[in-house]
Motif scaffolding. Structure first.
Motif, PDB file in Angstrom:
ATOM      1  N   ASN A 166       6.145   5.027   8.383  1.00  0.00           N
ATOM      2  CA  ASN A 166       5.391   3.783   8.559  1.00  0.00           C
ATOM      3  C   ASN A 166       3.964   3.911   8.036  1.00  0.00           C
ATOM      4  N   ALA A 167       3.381   5.093   8.182  1.00  0.00           N
ATOM      5  CA  ALA A 167       2.033   5.313   7.649  1.00  0.00           C
ATOM      6  C   ALA A 167       2.037   5.220   6.132  1.00  0.00           C
ATOM      7  N   LEU A 168       3.082   5.742   5.507  1.00  0.00           N
ATOM      8  CA  LEU A 168       3.203   5.655   4.052  1.00  0.00           C
ATOM      9  C   LEU A 168       3.372   4.203   3.612  1.00  0.00           C
ATOM     10  N   THR A 169       4.084   3.428   4.413  1.00  0.00           N
ATOM     11  CA  THR A 169       4.243   2.001   4.112  1.00  0.00           C
ATOM     12  C   THR A 169       2.891   1.297   4.085  1.00  0.00           C
ATOM     13  N   VAL A 170       2.067   1.581   5.080  1.00  0.00           N
ATOM     14  CA  VAL A 170       0.738   0.964   5.149  1.00  0.00           C
ATOM     15  C   VAL A 170      -0.141   1.445   3.996  1.00  0.00           C
ATOM     16  N   LEU A 171      -0.053   2.731   3.663  1.00  0.00           N
ATOM     17  CA  LEU A 171      -0.828   3.258   2.537  1.00  0.00           C
ATOM     18  C   LEU A 171      -0.405   2.586   1.227  1.00  0.00           C
ATOM     19  N   GLY A 172       0.893   2.333   1.090  1.00  0.00           N
ATOM     20  CA  GLY A 172       1.385   1.646  -0.100  1.00  0.00           C
ATOM     21  C   GLY A 172       0.799   0.248  -0.211  1.00  0.00           C
ATOM     22  N   PHE A 173       0.670  -0.420   0.923  1.00  0.00           N
ATOM     23  CA  PHE A 173       0.043  -1.737   0.929  1.00  0.00           C
ATOM     24  C   PHE A 173      -1.420  -1.632   0.527  1.00  0.00           C
ATOM     25  N   GLY A 174      -2.069  -0.548   0.945  1.00  0.00           N
ATOM     26  CA  GLY A 174      -3.459  -0.328   0.560  1.00  0.00           C
ATOM     27  C   GLY A 174      -3.617  -0.193  -0.945  1.00  0.00           C
ATOM     28  N   ILE A 175      -2.641   0.435  -1.595  1.00  0.00           N
ATOM     29  CA  ILE A 175      -2.672   0.558  -3.061  1.00  0.00           C
ATOM     30  C   ILE A 175      -2.568  -0.822  -3.698  1.00  0.00           C
ATOM     31  N   SER A 176      -1.712  -1.669  -3.138  1.00  0.00           N
ATOM     32  CA  SER A 176      -1.591  -3.037  -3.651  1.00  0.00           C
ATOM     33  C   SER A 176      -2.893  -3.807  -3.483  1.00  0.00           C
ATOM     34  N   LEU A 177      -3.575  -3.603  -2.356  1.00  0.00           N
ATOM     35  CA  LEU A 177      -4.864  -4.253  -2.142  1.00  0.00           C
ATOM     36  C   LEU A 177      -5.882  -3.788  -3.176  1.00  0.00           C
TER      37      LEU A 177
END
Length: 237
Positions: free
Chosen positions: A33-44
């Motif tokens: 789940n932390a990796l999922t959030v980090l992936g969203f951060g890359i999109s941001l």
């Protein structure tokens, strides 16, 4: 079944390559789940770069984010931590990341005076979301068990990301999108052949976003037809 440009075999091989890196993240204490959030951060980050017209960094971040998106699922499967909550968060953050990315691209085009880019970015967003929605609805109703719908349609998310990344990198390398009419007006004596580069850059962005919108729409239609022709359709009517 109408096959995807990304075969199940290729998808499985790529996922296999992601496992060692995913496990390395796990050893650092990161959860799926932390990796999922980090992936969203890359999109941001990609969206912010696009908003400022930094097309090459945006393209590189799109590539990086697309690769990074493999790691949350790979870590969950490798550590036997596959959970419905994780699948839910992965899907939601993927859609959110896609939305902010296209919003950033639209803003970047608008700030550069290329208003058509905002319209095309909106069209690409809507078409891409319909691809995801048809898959989610089909799987929730049992027409395509598991992740079977991922293999239906010409342009799933992976294909669209590759097209987008290539287009953004090309636009960046050629100088970015511009307001062609304003550029000619500023010169006073009109445009000449050398000004064609601005028009070419705008065309590349137009083609990239337009292709994504058309291919995503085609994929949506293919998935609808797949469900309509499903052998078990009569059982659900």
């Amino acid at each position: 079944m109408i096959g995807s440009l990304v075969s199940p075999e290729l998808r499985a091989r790529v996922r296999g390559l992601a496992v060692p890196v995913a496990l390395a993240f796990g050893r650092l204490g990161l959860t799926p789940n932390a990796l999922t959030v980090l992936g969203f951060g890359i999109s941001l980050a990609a969206a912010v770069a696009a908003g400022f017209g930094a097309w090459i960094p945006t393209g590189l971040l799109v590539i990086f984010g697309g690769v990074f998106d493999l790691f949350d699922g790979a870590l969950a499967r490798a550590t036997n931590r596959v959970r419905r909550l994780g699948a839910f968060l992965d899907s939601v953050f993927d859609r959110a990341g896609e939305a902010v990315l296209y919003l950033g691209i639209g803003i970047g085009c608008l700030r550069a005076g290329f208003q058509e880019g905002m319209v095309l970015a909106a069209a690409a967003t809507a078409a891409s979301f319909m691809v995801s929605y048809t898959r989610a609805k089909s799987e929730s109703l049992g027409f395509t068990p598991g992740t079977g719908m991922a293999n239906v349609g010409i342009a799933p998310r992976e294909v669209r990301l590759v097209i987008l990344a290539i287009g953004l990198l090309l636009v960046g390398l050629m100088g970015g999108v511009q307001d062609f009419v304003a550029l000619c007006a500023l010169k006073g004596d009109g445009c000449d052949a050398d000004d064609g580069s601005a028009l070419t850059n705008n065309f590349v962005m137009t083609f990239t976003l337009g292709a994504i919108a058309v291919l995503a729409t085609t994929t949506t239609v293919q998935r609808i037809l797949h469900v309509v022709r499903h052998p078990a359709i009569e059982e659900h009517q």
